[in-house]
Design an enzyme around this catalytic site. Structure first.
Site, PDB file in Angstrom:
ATOM      1  N   GLU A 269       0.822  -1.206   0.000  1.00  0.00           N
ATOM      2  CA  GLU A 269       0.000   0.000   0.000  1.00  0.00           C
ATOM      3  C   GLU A 269       0.866   1.270   0.000  1.00  0.00           C
ATOM      4  O   GLU A 269       0.450   2.312  -0.510  1.00  0.00           O
ATOM      5  CB  GLU A 269      -0.943  -0.020   1.212  1.00  0.00           C
ATOM      6  N   HIS A 290       8.706 -26.647   0.551  1.00  0.00           N
ATOM      7  CA  HIS A 290       7.998 -27.735  -0.142  1.00  0.00           C
ATOM      8  C   HIS A 290       6.880 -27.188  -1.018  1.00  0.00           C
ATOM      9  O   HIS A 290       5.983 -27.930  -1.389  1.00  0.00           O
ATOM     10  CB  HIS A 290       7.441 -28.724   0.872  1.00  0.00           C
ATOM     11  N   LYS A 401     -14.164   1.468  -3.104  1.00  0.00           N
ATOM     12  CA  LYS A 401     -15.019   1.786  -1.956  1.00  0.00           C
ATOM     13  C   LYS A 401     -16.295   2.485  -2.424  1.00  0.00           C
ATOM     14  O   LYS A 401     -17.389   2.191  -1.951  1.00  0.00           O
ATOM     15  CB  LYS A 401     -14.279   2.696  -0.970  1.00  0.00           C
TER      16      LYS A 401
END
Lengths: 430, 430
Positions: A269, A290, A401
Site C-alpha cells: 500500500e 515444499h 469503496k
C-alpha cells in the site's frame, strides 16, 4: 535487527558494494528528509515518532478496567487490525485474541458461536468511524451480545479519531475510548493505541514494545552501512529497480507468520504507485520450501527472498531413533533442523543466483518485535523516498469503496454503474 | 466451477477473443496429450484419474476404527498436508484438524501442550517415509504421547508408500495404513488417501468430494470455450506469456483461505521451471482490499488477479442503525456487503486496466470442493503442456534438502560446504 546483504551481491538481479556506496549518498539525503519530517510531525513521518509520542499509561487506563478477559475480539480491517494481530500472534498469552477483519457471514457466525461473549472484550477500531466492513461487523457483534444477555456497553473499547460515529457512540455510552493519533496512516499505526491495546489486554509488556521502537529510532543514521533499516530499504529498492518486482517474505518462525501479512500491507500500500512497487509474497519457512522454493530457484528472475529468523528458539529435542537413515536426526533439536533448513535455503537460492536478504532478530519478544516493526516501517519510508512515490497515501483503493457503497444503495456513484457494464466471457462447462 | 474471462480482454496485459481462438487449437492438442496420459496412467497424469481410482471404502476401513476423536493431528509437509488442510479448513466439523507442517520448536511445543492427546488421532503422512521434517515431528509427537501415558500405537494412522520407514513402522505395530497412490506427485494428491483421510475422520462425505472430482473429469473437453478448467489454465498461461508474472489468488470466503495456499503450491512447484512460471500471491477478499489492492491497481503491470467466490452464502443480516451515514447498511446482510466488495474490486481492477478472472463455485460443500480442486489441477496440467515444462517434477528443491542433511551430519554433501562459504555484508546498527 540485523541485516545481511551478502547474498544479494552479484546475483540476478543483484547489486554490488559499489552500487550500494553510490546509493548511500541518496540515502543520506533521504535520511535528512525523513528526520525533517519527523521533527515537524508531518503526515506519515509522524509515525516514526510513535515510540516517543505514544502514551502507554493512557492505553493501560482504558484497558485496565477490563479485568483479565478470556478473549479480545478486535473489529477492524487492514491497518486497524494487522499491527495488533502481529503482536498477538507472535507472543503467547492465555487471553485469546481474535480479529474480525472481514465480512464473511459464515466466518462471523462461526466465531460468534464459539466466543464466550460475557468474558470477551470487543475492541472496535476505525479512525474515520465509517469503514463499512468494521461498522457492519460491529453492529452484528453488538446484536449478538444483546441476544446473549451481555451488556455490550460494559465490554466494548473504542479506538477512533476525534470525531465520527464511533466517537459519538463512545460519548453516548461512556465507553472507554482511545485516540487514533493524527498524521499516522493505518499501516504505520502498530506502535500506537491501534496496535497496542490488544497486547495490553493480553498482559504483554507494551512499554517494552515501545522501548524496542525507540531502539529503532536511535539506530537511524545517514548511512545504509550503519543502519539495518536503511540497508534493508535501500537494497530492496535497488533490487526492485533491477527487476526484483516480487519480494518473498519468508520468516522461519510460525510466530512471525502474521508479521509477514503486516509487512505485505506496509509494502504494497505504501510503495505500489506510479507503476512502481514490489509485490510482497507471503511465505513461511520451512513449510514453503515444499511449495514455493522450486519457483523461487527456477522460475523467472524477478524475485528477491527475505529470510527472517529469531536467533534464539525454544529447545525441543528430537528423540533418538533407529529408523533407517534417520539416525542423524536423533539427539538434534527441531530448532537445529529449522536453522539448518534456513541456511540451506539461503545457500540454495544463492547457488541459483537468486538474491536473498537475511534479517535476524535476537528473539521473538516484546522489545525485539517493537524494533522489528519500527525498522521495517523506516525501511519502507526510505524506499519510498528513493523511489519518489507518495508513501503515505493510498489513492487507488478509493474507487472500489465508492463502487461498493453505490451497489449497496449508499449513494449515487458512477463507479457503481461501471460494475453493471462488466464485460462477460463465461465458461460454464457441460 | 464457472470461469469468466471477460475482465482479461484487452487489459494490460490482456488477451483478445481472437487470441483465445488461436490458442484453442493448442488446447485441443494438449487435451489429447492429457487424455492419453490419463489412459496410460502415466506419472502425474494419473492424478487426473483419482476421482475414479481412489477407493473411499479403504479410507473408511482405516479411519472407522478411530471412533469420533476430538482432534486429528496430521504430521506431514507440503503436498502431504495441504490437500487435507484445504478440505478441513473449508468444511465445518466438531472434530478439530491440526497440521504439523513445520519444525518450529515453539509452535510444536505449544500445540502439543494444548491437544487432548488421548482423544487425538495422529495421521502421519510421507510417501517416502524419509521426509526429515515429518519424521522429526513424528518422533517428538510419539514421545509426547508416551510421556502422557497414551498408547501411540492405538492412535496412529499412517499414509505412506509401499516401502520405507513408515511402512515398516506400520507393519511392526499393526497400525492402520493407507497407500499413497503411485504416479501422483504430492501436490496432486488431494483427491487420494493423502487428502481424504482427514475429512473422513472429521465425518465429512468423502464420496461427495470424489463425485465432485468426477464432475471435473467429465467437464474436460477439447475446447477452452467449453471447459472451465482449460479456460482458466489457458488464460493464465496467455496472460503470463504477455507479462502477468504474478497471479494474485483472492478468494472472497474465509473458508477458502487454505485453498489459496494449496493453489500456491500447485502453481509454483508445477510451473516454476526453465525461467518460466507465475508467482502465486495469496490474498483474501475483502480484507486485502485494505492491503494489496493499491499495488494491484497502481503498481507494475505484471499481475492478474483471480477472484474466487461461492455464489451461495450463509445469511447474516446487518442490524438497522441510525449511525450517521451508515443507514444504507441496515437491512442488508454481510453476504451482500461481501459480494458488493467482490464486484466493486473486479470493476475497480478493470477500470485500472488490470486483468482479472472470476471463478465461482455454487457453494463451499464437499462436492463443489472436489470439483474445484480437480479442475484447478487440470488447469495447471494444461498450463504446463502449453508452456512445455515438466509439470510433475520439482528438481530445484533437491539442492537445499542435501545441504540441510549435510549440515545436520546426515552425510557428506558438497551443498553443505557451500553454506559455509556464504558471502557476508552484515549491518548491525549501533
Amino acid at each position: 535487527m540485523h541485516v545481511d546483504l551478502g547474498n544479494a551481491l552479484e546475483t540476478t538481479p543483484g547489486v554490488t558494494e559499489e552500487t550500494l556506496t553510490r546509493l548511500d549518498s541518496r540515502v543520506a539525503d533521504a535520511h535528512e528528509r525523513i528526520t525533517a519530517g519527523m521533527a515537524d510531525d508531518e503526515f506519515g513521518y509522524a509515525a516514526l515518532n510513535l515510540p516517543e509520542t505514544t502514551d502507554p499509561d493512557a492505553i493501560r487506563a482504558a484497558t485496565d478496567r477490563f479485568d483479565r478477559p478470556e478473549a479480545v475480539l478486535t473489529v477492524g480491517i487492514g491497518g486497524s487490525a494487522l499491527g495488533a494481530a502481529t503482536l498477538a500472534d507472535a507472543l503467547e498469552s492465555d487471553v485469546d485474541a481474535y480479529f474480525l477483519d472481514n465480512v464473511d457471514p459464515d466466518a462471523v457466525a462461526s466465531l460468534l458461536d464459539d466466543l464466550p461473549l460475557d468474558e470477551t472484550v470487543v475492541n472496535v477500531v476505525s479512525k474515520s468511524g465509517t469503514t463499512a466492513e468494521t461498522l457492519a461487523n460491529f453492529l452484528v457483534v453488538r446484536e449478538a451480545m444483546e441476544a446473549a444477555g451481555v451488556d455490550w456497553t460494559e465490554r466494548t473499547l473504542v479506538t477512533t479519531g476525534e470525531e465520527g460515529n464511533l466517537r459519538a457512540l463512545a460519548d453516548a455510552h461512556d465507553l472507554p475510548a482511545l485516540d487514533v493519533p493524527d498524521g499516522v496512516p493505518g499501516r504505520f499505526s502498530a506502535l500506537s493505541t491501534v496496535g497496542l491495546a490488544v497486547p495490553a489486554l493480553q498482559g504483554h509488556d507494551i512499554e517494552a514494545v515501545l522501548a524496542g521502537g525507540r531502539d529503532g529510532m536511535e539506530s537511524l543514521s545517514a548511512s545504509l552501512f550503519e543502519t539495518p533499516a536503511y540497508a534493508y530499504g535501500a537494497a530492496t529498492y535497488a533490487l526492485a529497480e533491477r527487476g526484483a518486482l516480487t519480494n518473498a517474505v519468508m520468516p522461519y518462525a510460525e510466530s512471525l507468520e502474521t508479521f509477514a501479512e503486516w509487512f505485505a500491507q506496509l509494502w504494497a500500500e505504501s510503495l505500489g504507485k506510479d507503476g512502481l512497487g514490489q509485490t510482497p509474497a507471503r511465505a513461511l519457512g520451512a513449510t514453503d520450501q515444499h511449495s514455493q522454493l522450486q519457483l523461487y530457484r527456477a522460475g523467472p528472475p524477478d524475485k528477491l527472498v527475505s529470510l527472517i529468523r529469531p536467533t534464539e528458539r525454544a529447545e525441543t529435542g528430537i528423540p533418538e531413533t533407529d529408523l533407517d537413515g534417520l539416525a542423524y536426526l536423533g539427539g538434534s533439536s527441531l530448532g537445529d533442523l529449522l536453522d539448518a533448513e534456513f541456511e540451506a535455503t539461503e545457500a540454495s537460492l544463492a547457488a541459483a543466483d537468486v538474491p536473498n536478504l537475511r534479517v535476524e532478530i535476537d528473539r521473538v519478544g516484546e522489545r525485539e518485535l517493537g524494533e522489528l516493526l519500527y525498522e521495517m516501517e523506516a525501511a519502507c519510508v526510505l524506499y519510498g523516498e528513493l523511489a519518489s512515490v507518495s508513501t503515505f497515501t493510498q489513492p487507488a483503493v478509493e474507487w472500489g469503496k465508492k463502487a461498493a457503497r453505490g451497489l449497496l444503495g449508499g449513494g449515487d456513484f458512477p463507479e457503481a454503474d461501471a460494475v453493471a457494464d462488466k464485460r462477460e466471457l463465461r465458461i460454464d462447462g457441460s
